[in-house]
Design an enzyme around this catalytic site. Structure first.
Site, short mmCIF file in Angstrom:
data_model
loop_
_atom_site.label_atom_id
_atom_site.label_comp_id
_atom_site.label_asym_id
_atom_site.label_seq_id
_atom_site.Cartn_x
_atom_site.Cartn_y
_atom_site.Cartn_z
N ASN A 46 0.97 -1.29 -0.06
CA ASN A 46 0.04 0.10 -0.18
C ASN A 46 0.84 1.37 0.00
OD1 ASN A 46 -2.94 -0.62 -0.10
ND2 ASN A 46 -2.50 -1.88 1.82
N LYS A 164 3.49 -11.82 7.51
CA LYS A 164 2.43 -11.26 7.39
C LYS A 164 1.78 -11.83 5.96
CE LYS A 164 -0.08 -7.24 5.02
NZ LYS A 164 -0.06 -6.18 4.39
N GLY A 189 -3.72 -10.17 6.81
CA GLY A 189 -3.49 -8.81 6.01
C GLY A 189 -4.71 -8.55 5.19
#
Lengths: 298, 298, 298, 298
Positions: A46, A164, A189
């Site tokens: 992101n 993650k 996530g």
């Protein structure tokens, strides 16, 4: 250090001239530091890390460290296709003071990305890293999966602190939890599977949603820790629509637009990414309003 | 300039210390310049471009240009995730004298990679590029497809000269040919479908196989130009096994091992890629021998 | 018997009350027998065999045999999930006088559909069948692929006469040709790759398109047999749009609508399949007109 | 009737001559009726329904109804490719006394399987069915997904009582729960995600695992109903390995072998399915022993 808790994978704001907006980034972080977030991930997916050059990456980390206090965790994405570049990026991030690095799987040569290759890559990075390493599996973007076999082997490395997993495969999350030691952090996530991920034993999450409604995300985690499943389910259901919009549906462009809507600095994604269409911005506004996340108008 | 003909996507050799082997690269190129190849692609997928830093990329181009004469085409891969970095890499390559650039699709944010995004990206790169641009679709590595709609629109740009399609979807290749002008180069990239790609009208190919047996690949193209289908089919069948080994089966590591076997400088791939297993090297040797490509022993 | 040539996989027309339209079927077949088709496949995928009961299947075969003369080949689809039912259907079809059977892969339990399972299944069917067996690989509908290994092994069975491959993977078609004896028929099933399939050595095709424009399809095959590649390519390009409409785009409903448009009996597909939307019917009309396949209006 | 609770999707045993083993089936059912199972599903995927003829199906239902008392639910799979055959099978099953039918999505013509088609199919079946209808989504076998849009629309039909979702996409399960009324049963079908499926609000499950260790599966459900998440997680972890073996890894052949191992009548799967390899049988024995499910030896 236990890498559990709730993290926001923060976007990288750009100015109108498509340069790093350091002031905007600092302002956003100051806001997030006033929320229950346990830390932030800078330069993750992101954060558009794949679209930043090394200098921009270094500056984004420096700004972040200047705002994130030592009581909160600052994690930086340092994954690269080659082992040598991943190590270089990791060392630079560590020198800039990050608490841990999040290392995305190499992925370009997909047929060659075997468990053996992953284990060698991460072992070399973890050997060389001055800070703990988080594995990072994000098959929706990389097109490769870091399999439970590789994770189980890597979890024995003293400098590999966790993983993650960005995907929504809850069975795989459960397998990661089952095949790694209790102090190995398994971070979810995907907002759509936040509750079930916690239900199968994930120790935390890195959620775009947490950049928008950190208090609600933190509350859901508390409910699950208190085994208040029914209440958690209601909250998960309220959060799911916004989670979908800034996840699978709209991605980074939608997250940035939502960050603008809540009064922080989102800005445009870097080309070739385009801003989301107006209809998506409207949908974001509706969902943010429903969760009480829009700023109060005078 | 017509970008038709036969090209080899050449690997980037590394020294024992994992640095760029400029001498090896120059030696390889000198060999290839003595073959019927119409040109080479440096820094493509087989050039491990994703694992090179900018300085290495610049040097690889400089070495290549110093060996490849003006009568042969030198194409350099300059694709990047962001439009700005793709433009920067393109300008640097053009300044170093390449004849054209091969620009891989951006691909990381897969759900956002729409026709609109592709058209904007390539238009901006082509607008900015001092040299002709070749689109580059390599879904097996990127996980995204550059659709015929996008290719049709981009083919109208005066600085977009063609496309390299690495996949084996011959129907899509035929659609590219049908929906673009006759002087738009459609280059096939899969040895397994070399003959059928030429049959549907591709104007050439960029084949790893052509780095190993350029004469035979060139001959197959001549046979097809002469409509000698039966003979071409026999030759395609002879070439297919080696094509598979350095393609889907073994990838870059196999291509490098094969280049070592024919007496040039292949070397190890850059980690995390591993050299191919001995069984694969043996298979390569068998197929190269069958095609008369092994050097004569004293 | 050599199962080469051009075949139409004919639809099964239904009456307004969703019963088998035997008269319509007979009338269609009479028309097709006046074209250059080498034969027809009844009860294939386009025949909606999965939606017919055994009695309907038997009657469709009986009607077909009554119209198709001995000089033309009548092939019937008899694939079933279980080996025993596939054998029963095969024996019934043989008793009704078909020249060969086309046996779709079993596919429901996908993870169990190994080469070993396929080889056992087809061996048992071929052992029991009074007529030659054609393998039938149609991954777009079954979700499983019959791999070249299995085909190579099955091609040694004296009663396995060939394979129909419905997919557009030309490399796999080439591998089927390369790994089977010269008298083993490899029939292409995708109009989009008709030319390249013939280029790599397929001995014929089973094309929905051939039910609409048998003459043009037959001509393309003749051109390829005469190594007139350039002319064949032009024709392939003319045929491709209609091929796509009755293939991937519109499937059986589109084929039936197109058959209505050319003046034969297509009719509605059996529910839950729906007739194609008007926009698709319009597109079919345009393409059929462009190929001269619409009936002359008074 | 509320279709919640725990169900076993029971296999169909065959005799040595590959005929329906009615006695074995009855004996198995008598055993299961002495467990906490809320009911059984006969002729589901694990019942090899795709390999049975109508007569066998009818007899399997009749035998089941004769053993399953009215206090337990008997559900029969009646999905077919055509709407008319699905209706016929449903009526026959209802006439034989089943409490509900489980109707697998049609799936053969995958590109045509739109929400509209699914809604029409199920609406017609539900309109015609004398007993409640359960939707059945099993993409791993059918290759198509019944999307939340379709489920939401169908849940308004008074005779559509719920859905069995066999996949492990927990986000989709949560969406089914969120978009349907509280009395619409959402039943999970994957042992690997049993706990998270219950966590997101599924009202029950149809698990192959429940045919082997019904007490433990029932206990896990009770723990989740009591919000005892930690204990439930421990139990889920114990159950997961066996769940995988009779699920994705081994399928029906493994389930049948496991049923033999616990002293019931599993038998061979119907060809072309093969019995599991000895190594898998050994693994099954180990996991069954670990869960205390092997019969006591004298």
């Amino acid at each position: 250090m236990r890498l559990s808790g709730l993290f926001a994978p923060i976007p990288t704001p750009f100015t109108e001239r498509d340069t790093l907006d350091e002031a905007g980034l600092a302002r956003n972080l100051a806001h997030w530091m006033a929320t229950p977030l346990d830390g932030v991930v800078v330069l993750g997916s992101n954060g558009e890390s794949v679209a930043l050059d090394d200098d921009e990456a270094d500056r984004a980390i420096a700004v972040s460290r200047s705002v994130v206090p030592s009581g909160r965790l600052l994690v930086a994405g340092t994954g690269r296709e080659s082992t040598r570049e991943a190590i270089q990026a990791t060392r630079r991030a560590a020198a800039a003071g990050v608490d841990a690095v999040l290392v995305r799987t190499p992925s370009f040569f997909k047929p060659q990305m075997t468990t053996e290759v992953f284990v060698r890559h991460y072992t070399a990075v973890a050997d060389a890293s001055p800070v703990p390493v988080l594995l990072y599996n994000v098959a929706m973007f990389t097109g490769v999966n870091l399999p439970p076999d590789a994770v189980e082997r890597l979890a024995t490395h003293p400098n590999v602190a966790g993983i993650k997993e960005s995907g929504g495969d809850v069975a795989q999350l459960a397998e990661f939890v089952a095949r790694t030691p209790p102090d190995f952090a398994v971070l979810a996530g995907s907002a759509s599977t936040f509750l079930p991920a916690l239900a199968v034993g994930c120790s935390g999450a890195v959620l775009a949603l947490a950049a928008l409604v950190p208090g609600l995300c933190s509350h859901l985690r508390s409910l699950m820790q208190g085994e208040r499943l029914e209440d958690a389910r209601s909250l998960q259901r309220r959060l799911a629509p916004l989670g979908r919009l800034v996840g699978a549906t709209g991605g980074v462009p939608a997250l940035k637009a939502a960050i603008d809507l809540i009064g922080l600095t989102g800005g445009r994604p870097r080309p070739p990414l385009l801003p989301p269409p107006p209809s998506l911005v409207d949908a974001l506004r509706v969902e943010l309003a429903a969760l009480g996340a829009l700023p109060v108008r005078a």
